[in-house]
Enzyme design. Structure first.
Site, PDB file in Angstrom:
ATOM      1  N   GLY B  20       0.844  -1.198   0.000  1.00 56.57           N
ATOM      2  CA  GLY B  20       0.000   0.000   0.000  1.00 56.57           C
ATOM      3  C   GLY B  20       0.869   1.233   0.000  1.00 56.57           C
ATOM      4  O   GLY B  20       0.807   2.055   0.896  1.00 56.57           O
ATOM      5  N   ASP B  42       0.469  -0.895  -4.839  1.00 56.71           N
ATOM      6  CA  ASP B  42      -0.764  -0.204  -4.463  1.00 56.71           C
ATOM      7  C   ASP B  42      -1.810  -0.455  -5.536  1.00 56.71           C
ATOM      8  O   ASP B  42      -1.496  -0.500  -6.720  1.00 56.71           O
ATOM      9  CB  ASP B  42      -0.513   1.302  -4.310  1.00 56.71           C
ATOM     10  CG  ASP B  42      -1.484   1.937  -3.329  1.00 56.71           C
ATOM     11  OD1 ASP B  42      -1.017   2.576  -2.378  1.00 56.71           O
ATOM     12  OD2 ASP B  42      -2.711   1.779  -3.506  1.00 56.71           O
ATOM     13  N   GLU B  71      -2.558  -9.880  -3.893  1.00 57.34           N
ATOM     14  CA  GLU B  71      -2.855 -11.293  -4.133  1.00 57.34           C
ATOM     15  C   GLU B  71      -2.688 -11.668  -5.604  1.00 57.34           C
ATOM     16  O   GLU B  71      -2.588 -12.843  -5.945  1.00 57.34           O
ATOM     17  CB  GLU B  71      -4.291 -11.607  -3.700  1.00 57.34           C
ATOM     18  CG  GLU B  71      -4.538 -11.522  -2.198  1.00 57.34           C
ATOM     19  CD  GLU B  71      -4.792 -10.080  -1.703  1.00 57.34           C
ATOM     20  OE1 GLU B  71      -4.624  -9.132  -2.506  1.00 57.34           O
ATOM     21  OE2 GLU B  71      -5.136  -9.923  -0.532  1.00 57.34           O
ATOM     22  N   GLU B  86       2.163   1.106   5.953  1.00 59.18           N
ATOM     23  CA  GLU B  86       1.382   1.988   6.819  1.00 59.18           C
ATOM     24  C   GLU B  86      -0.056   1.557   6.566  1.00 59.18           C
ATOM     25  O   GLU B  86      -0.743   2.097   5.718  1.00 59.18           O
ATOM     26  CB  GLU B  86       1.649   3.437   6.439  1.00 59.18           C
ATOM     27  CG  GLU B  86       1.247   4.412   7.498  1.00 59.18           C
ATOM     28  CD  GLU B  86      -0.211   4.809   7.400  1.00 59.18           C
ATOM     29  OE1 GLU B  86      -1.066   4.014   7.867  1.00 59.18           O
ATOM     30  OE2 GLU B  86      -0.494   5.874   6.860  1.00 59.18           O
ATOM     31  N   GLU B  95     -11.098   0.040   7.836  1.00 60.65           N
ATOM     32  CA  GLU B  95     -10.534   0.229   6.488  1.00 60.65           C
ATOM     33  C   GLU B  95      -9.040  -0.083   6.468  1.00 60.65           C
ATOM     34  O   GLU B  95      -8.281   0.519   5.722  1.00 60.65           O
ATOM     35  CB  GLU B  95     -10.772   1.653   6.002  1.00 60.65           C
ATOM     36  CG  GLU B  95     -12.224   1.895   5.667  1.00 60.65           C
ATOM     37  CD  GLU B  95     -12.440   3.034   4.688  1.00 60.65           C
ATOM     38  OE1 GLU B  95     -11.600   3.933   4.640  1.00 60.65           O
ATOM     39  OE2 GLU B  95     -13.449   3.003   3.977  1.00 60.65           O
TER      40      GLU B  95
END
Lengths: 565, 297
Positions: B20, B42, B71, B86, B95
């Protein structure tokens, strides 16, 4: 009441203390939503069909039962059809033979409105069936018949008439509830299938490739669904109600002008939690129709009930373009339709639609006028904090993040002294007469720069809103809300501009891209002229493209476009 | 940032995965700290911006940015030495990307690989918050003269993300969940925890507040930060759960509580939370007991 009220918004938490809810097994509660395929079960055996038409054709073929024939013979309306369906289903379930000829008497019992099959897809699909003549004439005819046969009698008849009136009132109530139910069902199905008034769209869409057409429609649908969904949550309504500039203006106007509402029929478009409808009801309205297409309507209904106003206010869920209202015309339309920079989210065309369809020729729109303003901005501090900041983020150059800064409008509350020239009202809308075409426009503006000007960083756009007491009341194009209020007794108007209390609309800030734009020599007393254009982006029907051109008087013009989305 | 820049010896010549990565800032820190290579992943289109940023900062040889789901993507390295992320959301878990981090850990992290951060703890305390509760919840009792209580129920069920002042805290804080990132499983994110809150002073309790602490224990000198009311503002703020009742507590008294959390069935990033509380005192006027359901969505 909390348990009975239909909570179609599956996202919301049941606030009851019921531990059962909490312990629901995975998947148990979302079966309905997951199910995409609809099966219409045959009347007389277990065979399932993907749509109502083929099921009815099958029953006609195989069992010689002509549903549509019976419907047309008896002039059944929607509720009549529901009753007929349940009459047949009940007969089949209980094993009783159908009468040789089904008559109106067979369908008189209101308990037939209760579905025999749970989630009977046939009832959901009723609207797809071929059209027939209006059912209203038939209802009126029946009522007249009863009147006639009763007109010769004495006290017994009076009693009967009274009872009849009572029953009719109950029926009307039921019908109302059913209208809402039906709307809810329609929406659920629309959502499931992504289909919307198919017939109409196909008629006009001949030159467009069908696939493309379908895709476009789905996109529109998505955007629209998202739009209404965004109004389902509490916080947005809290923000709006707590915006006292906004809510006080409506309240003050309605309560200070009770004579405009007493005994009147009022339509509230996009009623949200129902606050404006309740103001109108308290002001003496005979009837208020509160329409909203968001799930918040369930809360509005409950609010109305708790405040004892359910006899006056009728809540109807649906798009104003689609709903069937229980009246032909209304005396007043009240609506809080304003979006960012006035026209963002494009709700005004719906208000115009309702005005043209429902408002009496001498009817009143609340509010009655809206004006749009532009002013030049000079605010070095804002630019430093929001634009230049990206140049050095923890030692890294992140200028790539600036991109949207010059292509998107920024909604923000600007300090008064960021405005570096007099504001110019570029458009005044008289809402009684304005048309959808007036919402896409190009207007000119001009301003004289003040001594606040250090450099030209961008433009600020906002709107003022006026509540006239009659259709005839005019608002001069360049009057601010404040000036207009000061010029008359008990006038109500408000501004969303930088000179007064901030509202939840904030202002629209349009920053000039200094790498592309030519620097112009601004200074106090210099005159700046230009144009502003409002247009609707092709791919975002509720958004806005705003193009602003500017130049020093007599100098070269520059232009930049921003998107509000 | 400190966790990375003060531990260059740990990052030197390592293969690092940034789960991310957003604008790529952590990836760039890792690269500056001497990593052999950094892979930033991301799903969002922000990755295009990240690529531009990495390039203007001259780190495109060191950092590979991949758009997609952890994935589904194809990784240039079969295993990595360090995972940085993070992933924390409001109330730590709302979330949050923790599921994705755990997936990356199980699939790509070397046996003795490191995770930054690797420890997270949620704390809860009772707070006096009469004025704000009145503004947010009591508001619906009377809206311009109308009864709006239907919206009050909804408001009560929505935890509020906001800053709480230290002086509002009435009880000792208590940890309700500690996650060891090396061991935790996705199923551990549905949890129930009984706990007691001990009053520090005579006061009212209108709500419970929750926050989390984050630790980087792999560092040379362990680094930790907190998102609690006692420390510097963070964008996570704190999460406030208003209770139906107002509890009146005396110094030293205990409120027996329990907190149950589970990811929502339909959307694992949403949370269903239940808080039960019981104040058992000799004073029948102050006895209180209740259950509140919340939904973070």
């Amino acid at each position: 009441m909390a348990e009975a009220y239909p909570c179609s918004d599956s996202e919301s938490v049941s606030s009851s203390d019921n531990d059962q809810d909490w312990l629901n097994k995975p998947g148990e509660e979302d079966e309905d939503e997951e199910q995409e395929q609809v099966t219409v079960v045959s009347f007389f055996d277990d065979k399932g069909f993907s749509d109502a038409k083929s099921m009815l054709a099958y029953c006609k073929d195989k069992f010689d039962f002509d549903f549509l024939g019976v419907r047309d013979r008896l002039h059944l309306d929607f509720h009549g059809c529901v009753k007929l369906i349940n009459f047949i289903r009940r007969g089949v379930k209980e094993g009783t033979a159908l009468p040789q000829e089904i008559t109106a008497e067979h369908l008189a019992d209101d308990s037939l409105l209760i579905p025999v099959l749970a989630d009977d897809a046939l009832i959901f699909c009723l609207d797809e069936l071929p059209e027939r003549t209006s059912g209203q004439a038939q209802e009126k005819g029946q009522a007249a018949e009863v009147q006639n046969s009763a007109s010769g009698g004495g006290p017994v008849v009076d009693e009967l008439l009274q009872k009849n009136a009572q029953l009719q009132a109950e029926l009307e109530q039921l019908a109302k509830q059913f209208t809402n139910y039906r709307l809810a069902v329609e929406q659920t199905l629309d959502k499931r299938w992504g289909v919307d008034d198919e017939g109409e769209a196909c008629k006009t869409a001949a030159p467009v490739a069908p696939a493309e057409q379908q895709k476009k429609k789905e996109e529109e649908k998505d955007e629209s669904a998202y739009y209404f969904e965004s109004y389902a949550h509490t916080d947005i309504h809290e923000t709006m109600i707590k915006d006292t500039v906004r809510t006080n203006a409506y309240r003050d106007f309605i309560y200070a002008n009770k004579h405009l509402f007493e005994g009147k029929v009022v339509l509230d478009i996009g009623c949200g939690t129902g606050i404006l409808s309740m103001f109108c009801a308290r002001a003496g309205a005979a009837r208020v129709l509160a329409v909203d297409n968001s799930a918040i309507l369930d809360k509005a209904r409950e609010n109305v009930f708790r405040n004892g106003l359910d006899r006056v206010i009728t809540c109807v869920r649906g798009r104003i373009e689609d709903v069937t209202l229980p009246v032909d015309k209304v005396d007043v339309i009240v609506s809080e339709w304003m979006g960012y920079c006035l026209l963002y989210e494009a709700m005004l065309p719906s208000v115009f639609f309702a005005r043209d369809k429902y408002l009496k020729p001498d009817g009143l729109l609340v509010p009655s006028h809206a004006s749009m303003w532009i002013a030049p901005v000079s605010d070095a501090e804002y630019v430093a904090e929001n634009v230049d900041w990206w140049r050095d983020v923890y030692g890294f150059d992140m200028r790539a993040m600036q991109a949207g800064i010059y292509t998107d409008a920024r909604m923000t509350v600007m300090p008064t002294d960021a405005v570096c020239g007099e504001a110019h009202a570029f458009r005044m809308l008289d809402l009684h007469t304005a048309k959808v075409a007036d919402l896409v426009f190009e207007d000119s503006w001009q301003t004289t720069l003040s001594d606040k000007v250090e450099g030209l960083d961008g433009f600020l756009v906002w709107f003022d809103c006026f509540f006239g007491e009659s259709r005839e009341e005019a608002v001069e194009a360049n009057l601010t809300a404040k000036e207009w209020v000061a010029a008359g007794r008990e006038r109500v108007a408000f501004t969303t501009g930088p000179y007064d209390t901030a509202t939840h609309w904030r202002q629209g800030l349009y920053l000039i891209d200094k790498e592309k734009a030519k620097d112009i020599e601004v200074g106090p007393g210099k005159k700046l002229v230009g144009n502003i254009r409002y247009a609707i982006p092709e791919d975002h029907a509720r958004g806005l493209n705003i193009t602003i051109a500017w130049a020093l008087e007599g100098g070269d013009s520059q232009v930049q476009t921003w998107l509000l989305h | 940032m400190n966790a990375i820049m003060q531990n260059k010896h740990i990052f030197k010549d390592k293969v690092v995965l940034d789960v991310g990565c957003g604008t790529g800032i952590l990836s760039m820190f890792a690269a500056k700290a001497g990593a052999k290579h950094v892979i930033g992943v991301d799903m969002s289109t922000i990755i295009f911006k990240a690529r531009e940023i990495v390039k203007v900062n001259g780190l495109e040889d060191k950092i590979t940015l991949i758009q997609g789901k952890m994935e589904e993507i194809e990784m240039p390295y079969p295993k990595v030495d360090i995972i940085i992320s993070e992933w924390m959301g409001y109330f730590l878990l709302y979330e949050s990307m923790l599921d994705t981090v755990l997936y990356a850990r199980d699939r790509y992290l070397n046996k003795d690989g490191l995770i930054f951060p690797d420890k997270a703890t949620i704390f809860v305390a009772g707070i006096e918050d009469g004025d704000y509760k009145e503004e947010k919840i009591g508001f619906w009792d009377n809206v311009y003269g109308f009864d709006y209580t239907p919206l009050k129920e909804t408001a009560l069920s929505e935890p509020l993300v906001d800053t709480v002042e230290m002086k509002a805290v009435v009880t000792d804080p208590t940890p309700v969940l500690t996650l060891d990132l090396y061991k935790v499983q996705p199923s551990d994110l549905a949890f129930s925890c009984p706990f007691d809150l001990t009053a520090r002073r005579d006061d009212f309790i209108h709500a419970l507040v929750a926050w989390f602490d984050i630790e980087f224990t792999a560092c040379h000198k362990p680094i930790r930060f907190s998102t609690g009311p006692h420390t510097k503002y963070t964008h996570w703020k704190q999460t406030v759960f208003y209770l139906k009742d107002v509890l009146t507590v005396q110094q030293g008294e205990k409120v027996e509580c329990s907190l149950h959390n589970r990811p929502n069935e339909k959307n694992r990033r949403d949370l269903d939370i239940k808080i039960q509380y019981r104040l058992d005192t000799q004073d029948p006027n102050r006895q209180a007991e209740g259950t509140c359901l919340y939904k973070m969505c």
